[in-house]
Design an enzyme around this catalytic site. Sequence first.
Site, PDB file in Angstrom:
ATOM      1  N   LYS A   1       0.904  -1.189  -0.049  1.00 33.79           N
ATOM      2  CA  LYS A   1       0.088  -0.051  -0.235  1.00 33.79           C
ATOM      3  C   LYS A   1       0.782   1.392  -0.033  1.00 33.79           C
ATOM      4  CE  LYS A   1      -4.274  -1.227   2.327  1.00 33.79           C
ATOM      5  NZ  LYS A   1      -4.981  -1.497   3.717  1.00 33.79           N
TER       6      LYS A   1
ATOM      7  N   GLY B   1       9.223  -5.928   7.908  1.00 35.48           N
ATOM      8  CA  GLY B   1       9.162  -7.452   8.371  1.00 35.48           C
ATOM      9  C   GLY B   1       9.142  -8.325   7.068  1.00 35.48           C
TER      10      GLY B   1
HETATM   11  P1  ADP Z   1       7.354  -4.822   4.643  1.00 33.83           P
HETATM   12  O1  ADP Z   1       6.882  -5.614   5.574  1.00 33.83           O
HETATM   13  O2  ADP Z   1       8.590  -5.118   4.148  1.00 33.83           O
HETATM   14  O3  ADP Z   1       7.362  -3.192   5.160  1.00 33.83           O
HETATM   15  P2  ADP Z   1       4.710  -4.313   3.457  1.00 33.83           P
HETATM   16  O4  ADP Z   1       3.906  -5.100   4.410  1.00 33.83           O
HETATM   17  O5  ADP Z   1       4.580  -3.051   2.968  1.00 33.83           O
HETATM   18  O6  ADP Z   1       6.394  -4.839   3.160  1.00 33.83           O
HETATM   19  O7  ADP Z   1       4.444  -5.127   2.055  1.00 33.83           O
HETATM   20  C1  ADP Z   1       4.427  -6.701   1.795  1.00 33.83           C
HETATM   21  C2  ADP Z   1       3.443  -7.031   1.195  1.00 33.83           C
HETATM   22  O8  ADP Z   1       3.060  -6.580  -0.130  1.00 33.83           O
HETATM   23  C3  ADP Z   1       3.583  -8.626   0.884  1.00 33.83           C
HETATM   24  O9  ADP Z   1       2.560  -9.453   1.521  1.00 33.83           O
HETATM   25  C4  ADP Z   1       3.492  -8.718  -0.598  1.00 33.83           C
HETATM   26  O10 ADP Z   1       2.610  -9.921  -1.125  1.00 33.83           O
HETATM   27  C5  ADP Z   1       2.445  -7.586  -0.888  1.00 33.83           C
HETATM   28  N1  ADP Z   1       2.845  -6.944  -2.550  1.00 33.83           N
HETATM   29  C6  ADP Z   1       3.874  -6.779  -2.854  1.00 33.83           C
HETATM   30  N2  ADP Z   1       3.619  -6.605  -4.242  1.00 33.83           N
HETATM   31  C7  ADP Z   1       2.499  -6.790  -4.577  1.00 33.83           C
HETATM   32  C8  ADP Z   1       1.490  -6.678  -5.867  1.00 33.83           C
HETATM   33  N3  ADP Z   1       2.201  -6.297  -6.819  1.00 33.83           N
HETATM   34  N4  ADP Z   1      -0.012  -7.080  -5.352  1.00 33.83           N
HETATM   35  C9  ADP Z   1      -0.222  -7.397  -4.474  1.00 33.83           C
HETATM   36  N5  ADP Z   1       0.647  -7.511  -3.054  1.00 33.83           N
HETATM   37  C10 ADP Z   1       1.599  -7.063  -3.331  1.00 33.83           C
HETATM   38 MG    MG Z   2       4.645  -5.953   6.408  1.00 34.81          MG
END
Ligand code: ADP
Ligand code: MG
Length: 396
Positions: A200, A353
């Site tokens: 997001k 994470g």
């Molecule tokens: P972090 O925990 O490293 O901060 P986020 O929680 O913001 O990362 O995002 C991780 C999630 O984003 C993962 O579950 C992944 O599946 C999702 N994601 C990444 N690219 C896409 C995409 N193109 N469509 C849907 N979900 C996505």
């Molecule tokens: Mg996350």
Amino acid sequence: MKKTVKDIAVAGKKVLVRCDLNVPQDKETGAITDDTRIRAALPTIQYLLEEGAAVILMSHLGRPKGGADMTFTLKPVADRLEELLAKDVLFLSVPEVVNDDVRKAAAELKAGDVMLLENVRFRPEETKNGAAFSKELADLGDLFVNDAFGTAHRAHSSTAGIADYLPAVSGFLIEKEVKFLGDAVENPERPFLAILGGAKVSDKIPVIENLLNKVDSLIIGGGMSYTFQKALGHEVGKSLLQEEMVPLAKELMAKAEAKGVKLLLPVDVKTIAEFSNDAEIIIVPVDQIPAEREGVDIGPETVKLFREEILKAKTIVWNGPMGVFEMSNFAGGTRGVAEAMVECDGVTIIGGGDSAAAVQQFGLDDKMTHISTGGGASLEFLEGKVLPGVAVLEDK
Ligand code: ADP
Ligand code: MG
């Protein structure tokens, strides 16, 4: 710079150490399924013991609702700690966390002794940073050491409030996090590249805003990139889109341009028509996503483009996967970026994470300069926020 355990005399002292011993457990048996966090806590504990301190450990475990819930007892952690330290760990499982028995036991600790308190979240005041509970904890010892980066972004009794009553310094884990994340953001060797992804845009706005003031270039991939594509006038089919964020995406792109920050977005994407790992993948240019398809990973041309930028960088901070890496067929873009980071000879830092989990899944975790252990905490750090659990520590 914050004082660490090495900057303060600890011999003969009773040292209260806030650790992150919030380990994953088997739902049925309560057995610890991954003791990485306990092992990570050992260097600070062992240092204090070797220097002649008695150690009183504090941690939370899970999210007990409405007070003491013995499914969240730290007993399994106490047992594992005994194995890893090869010494007795005194553990009084009391629902109040601190009571007269605990006070008495703490008072009787000798140099080299270790005690673990029960789950601090058994006390509802903990997460409200209640002053009375902070003082109850503080009264058990002489000195506070925070070594729990994962909760440093929360002002709780055991992470922040306790420092109102005791001298406070950091343990080795927090020292390392602050050094790597702090240096990367505030004092980077250039070119400085940030790679942002994840689901997001709304989760990452403050990070983008803060890093736009610091970086030379910015890569945006993952689910949130489609909102930027939409802002550029491209149709994104069924891909993740936050329509209400489109104006902001436009604004951020204009800001990047005004600041001279090079912004890279995906040029091709892997698309699927139904959400399944076995779905047929069609790779399309980013401005040609069919209406009924969804982008789930960056394409090979994008990996190439991002790789070139990554190899030029001297400092890289990465937060947020490039695709739905949890599904093996859509992990390639995230893996490509991770592999390029391994190839890069600059400082490579991972925060977040899911990003850390992805790098671990690829077995590349020990090839990065630093992987932050705090998901939410590292994100807030990258947002430029002051973490309460770090702010309370004494400056050098
Ligand atoms: P972090 O925990 O490293 O901060 P986020 O929680 O913001 O990362 O995002 C991780 C999630 O984003 C993962 O579950 C992944 O599946 C999702 N994601 C990444 N690219 C896409 C995409 N193109 N469509 C849907 N979900 C996505
Ligand atoms: Mg996350």
